[in-house]
Design an enzyme around this catalytic site. Structure first.
Site, PDB file in Angstrom:
ATOM      1  N   ARG A  36      41.921  23.943  46.910  1.00 24.76           N
ATOM      2  CA  ARG A  36      43.322  23.510  47.009  1.00 24.76           C
ATOM      3  C   ARG A  36      44.286  24.588  46.538  1.00 24.76           C
ATOM      4  NH1 ARG A  36      42.995  17.023  45.771  1.00 24.76           N
ATOM      5  NH2 ARG A  36      42.990  16.477  47.970  1.00 24.76           N
ATOM      6  N   LYS A 197      33.388   0.983  58.238  1.00 26.29           N
ATOM      7  CA  LYS A 197      33.947  -0.344  58.511  1.00 26.29           C
ATOM      8  C   LYS A 197      35.188  -0.329  59.396  1.00 26.29           C
ATOM      9  CE  LYS A 197      32.303  -2.540  54.349  1.00 26.29           C
ATOM     10  NZ  LYS A 197      32.675  -3.169  53.095  1.00 26.29           N
ATOM     11  N   GLY A 354      38.764  11.131  54.723  1.00 27.41           N
ATOM     12  CA  GLY A 354      37.542  10.565  54.141  1.00 27.41           C
ATOM     13  C   GLY A 354      36.378  11.542  54.123  1.00 27.41           C
ATOM     14  N   GLY A 377      44.103  10.662  52.508  1.00 27.06           N
ATOM     15  CA  GLY A 377      44.970   9.506  52.752  1.00 27.06           C
ATOM     16  C   GLY A 377      46.150   9.800  53.670  1.00 27.06           C
TER      17      GLY A 377
HETATM   18  P1  AMP Z   1      34.216   6.104  56.162  1.00 30.64           P
HETATM   19  O1  AMP Z   1      34.496   6.451  54.734  1.00 30.64           O
HETATM   20  O2  AMP Z   1      34.776   4.800  56.609  1.00 30.64           O
HETATM   21  O3  AMP Z   1      34.540   7.236  57.113  1.00 30.64           O
HETATM   22  O4  AMP Z   1      32.637   5.853  56.254  1.00 30.64           O
HETATM   23  C1  AMP Z   1      31.694   6.845  55.996  1.00 30.64           C
HETATM   24  C2  AMP Z   1      30.423   6.183  55.626  1.00 30.64           C
HETATM   25  O5  AMP Z   1      29.961   5.378  56.687  1.00 30.64           O
HETATM   26  C3  AMP Z   1      29.321   7.152  55.338  1.00 30.64           C
HETATM   27  O6  AMP Z   1      28.936   6.980  53.983  1.00 30.64           O
HETATM   28  C4  AMP Z   1      28.192   6.767  56.270  1.00 30.64           C
HETATM   29  O7  AMP Z   1      26.921   6.802  55.683  1.00 30.64           O
HETATM   30  C5  AMP Z   1      28.546   5.340  56.618  1.00 30.64           C
HETATM   31  N1  AMP Z   1      27.960   4.912  57.889  1.00 30.64           N
HETATM   32  C6  AMP Z   1      28.155   5.448  59.096  1.00 30.64           C
HETATM   33  N2  AMP Z   1      27.416   4.816  60.027  1.00 30.64           N
HETATM   34  C7  AMP Z   1      26.712   3.858  59.397  1.00 30.64           C
HETATM   35  C8  AMP Z   1      25.795   2.867  59.824  1.00 30.64           C
HETATM   36  N3  AMP Z   1      25.428   2.750  61.108  1.00 30.64           N
HETATM   37  N4  AMP Z   1      25.298   2.039  58.900  1.00 30.64           N
HETATM   38  C9  AMP Z   1      25.651   2.150  57.608  1.00 30.64           C
HETATM   39  N5  AMP Z   1      26.533   3.066  57.136  1.00 30.64           N
HETATM   40  C10 AMP Z   1      27.056   3.910  58.026  1.00 30.64           C
END
Ligand code: AMP
Length: 396
Positions: A36, A197, A354, A377
């Site tokens: 940074r 999610k 993320g 963010g």
């Molecule tokens: P995010 O922070 O929403 O971008 O999510 C990232 C996280 O989603 C990572 O830790 C991945 O391991 C998890 N992830 C991605 N695909 C899957 C899946 N099919 N089942 C469980 N976790 C997942």
């Protein structure tokens, strides 16, 4: 592009109040990752080169309006001075008499670092009189903290309205890249949205279907979309309560003419662990006792074909559980393909938010992407189509 850059300002002899994000990780008072700091160095160098005097404003941690010694920015003086290659002096406050006296004494070729803005509760309240006090320290306001621009705080928002203002080099690079990817992009535009999610990305998906030609959905959130269409996803991560939301997003995409692309084959396993026994099955055929942990090779081939026929790509989130091999395969393969197309000048690729930076680094693809935002963010809020107060205050 209503905002100004350092090139539009007369900096000679001027004190330039520069908002930076130097919220770096520390261990025993030492900086463990100076990324940074390195990213704001060009702004500091350009201000100094033009004869200006940089005065740095920044937050550090979450002291919640109180003086917390462990969150003092004084600890960063040696790292800043090493990266910038000039003397960095420190003032124990970011407003008031001590800060004013340090600003007045600042000599040419030096940088002044002011104490953590969040030691004052007024910072997070976007307090006008606190911003007035900070404005007394400088002649020009330069915001180089895109990653803090989604917050309307005194040093990111109110202060921009008190002085002639401009974007620093990092803010400029972020805004130009984001504008290229979603503001006025070269079409066709594809988006890859993955991650765990749907619930954390409803606004983002809803905005993207309006802006992009093809929306590729992967990761755990693809399971929610498959399940919403009546497909059995076994023990996969999936949000049953979001079936209606997923259907609404699919309907909106259809109405607008955005193609939503879900995995056609998937990698399934019975355990969520490194090298778990796994197999590839059709997206309709997930066994009841298994969980989907990655997209399959046919899905990747489809994604790569879409990328071949796209001019712009915006990417957020992994296509699978990328932290555990071999469930990083789809993310790695698609990211490498996007990186190659970008390197050959065939694709403008912007990624961020993320875990995306970690996933692209792991794939060895980050270097060749056109732009990787480390803003977290702020990047996500911008993908959601939200106005970022710190950017709006610059006149954008
Ligand atoms: P995010 O922070 O929403 O971008 O999510 C990232 C996280 O989603 C990572 O830790 C991945 O391991 C998890 N992830 C991605 N695909 C899957 C899946 N099919 N089942 C469980 N976790 C997942």
């Amino acid at each position: 592009m209503g905002w100004k850059t350092l090139d539009d300002m007369e900096l000679e002899g001027k004190r330039v109040l520069t908002r930076v994000d130097i919220n770096v990780p520390l261990e025993d008072g030492r900086v463990t990752d100076a990324t940074r700091i390195e990213r704001v160095a060009p702004t500091i160098a350009d201000i100094l080169k033009a004869g200006g005097k940089p005065i740095l404003l920044a937050h550090f941690g979450r002291p919640k309006g109180k003086r917390v010694p462990e969150m003092s920015l004084e600890q960063l003086v040696p790292a800043l001075s090493e990266v910038f290659g000039v003397p960095v002096v420190f003032a124990p406050d970011c407003a008031g008499p001590e800060a004013r006296s340090a600003a007045e004494k600042l000599e040419d070729g030096q940088v002044l670092l002011l104490e953590n803005t969040r030691f004052h509760a007024e910072e997070e309240q976007n307090d006008e009189s606190f911003a007035e006090e900070m404005a007394k320290l400088g002649d020009i306001y330069c915001n180089d903290a895109f990653s803090a621009a989604h917050r309307a705080h005194a040093s990111t928002e109110a202060l921009a309205r008190k002085l002639p203002c401009c974007a620093g080099r990092l803010m400029q690079a972020e805004l130009e890249a984001l504008e290229k990817a979603l503001g006025d992009p070269k079409r066709p535009v594809a988006a890859v949205v993955g991650g765990a999610k749907v619930s954390t990305k409803i606004d983002l998906l809803s905005n993207l279907v309006e802006k992009v030609d093809r929306l590729i959905i992967g990761g755990g959130m693809a399971n929610t979309f498959l399940s919403a269409q009546g497909i059995d996803v076994g023990k996969s991560l999936s949000e049953a309560d979001l079936a209606a939301t997923a259907k609404e997003i699919l309907q909106k995409a259809e109405d607008i003419g955005c193609d939503v692309v879900l995995p056609c084959d998937v990698v399934v396993a019975r355990e969520f662990k490194e090298n778990a026994e796994h197999e590839t099955v059709g997206a309709l055929d997930c066994p009841a006792d298994a969980m989907i942990l990655d997209a399959g090779e046919m899905s990747v081939a489809r994604i790569n074909d879409i990328l071949d026929h796209s001019s712009t790509l915006i990417w957020n989130g992994p296509l699978g559980a990328f932290e555990i091999a071999p469930f990083d395969a789809a993310t790695n393969a698609a990211a490498k393909h996007a990186a190659e197309l970008s390197r050959d000048g065939k694709l403008i690729s912007v990624a961020g938010g993320g875990d995306t930076v970690a996933a692209l680094n792991r794939a060895g693809a980050a270097e060749d992407f056109t732009y990787i935002s480390t803003a977290g963010g702020a990047f996500l809020e911008w993908m959601e189509g939200k106005t970022l107060p710190g950017v709006a205050a610059l006149g954008a």
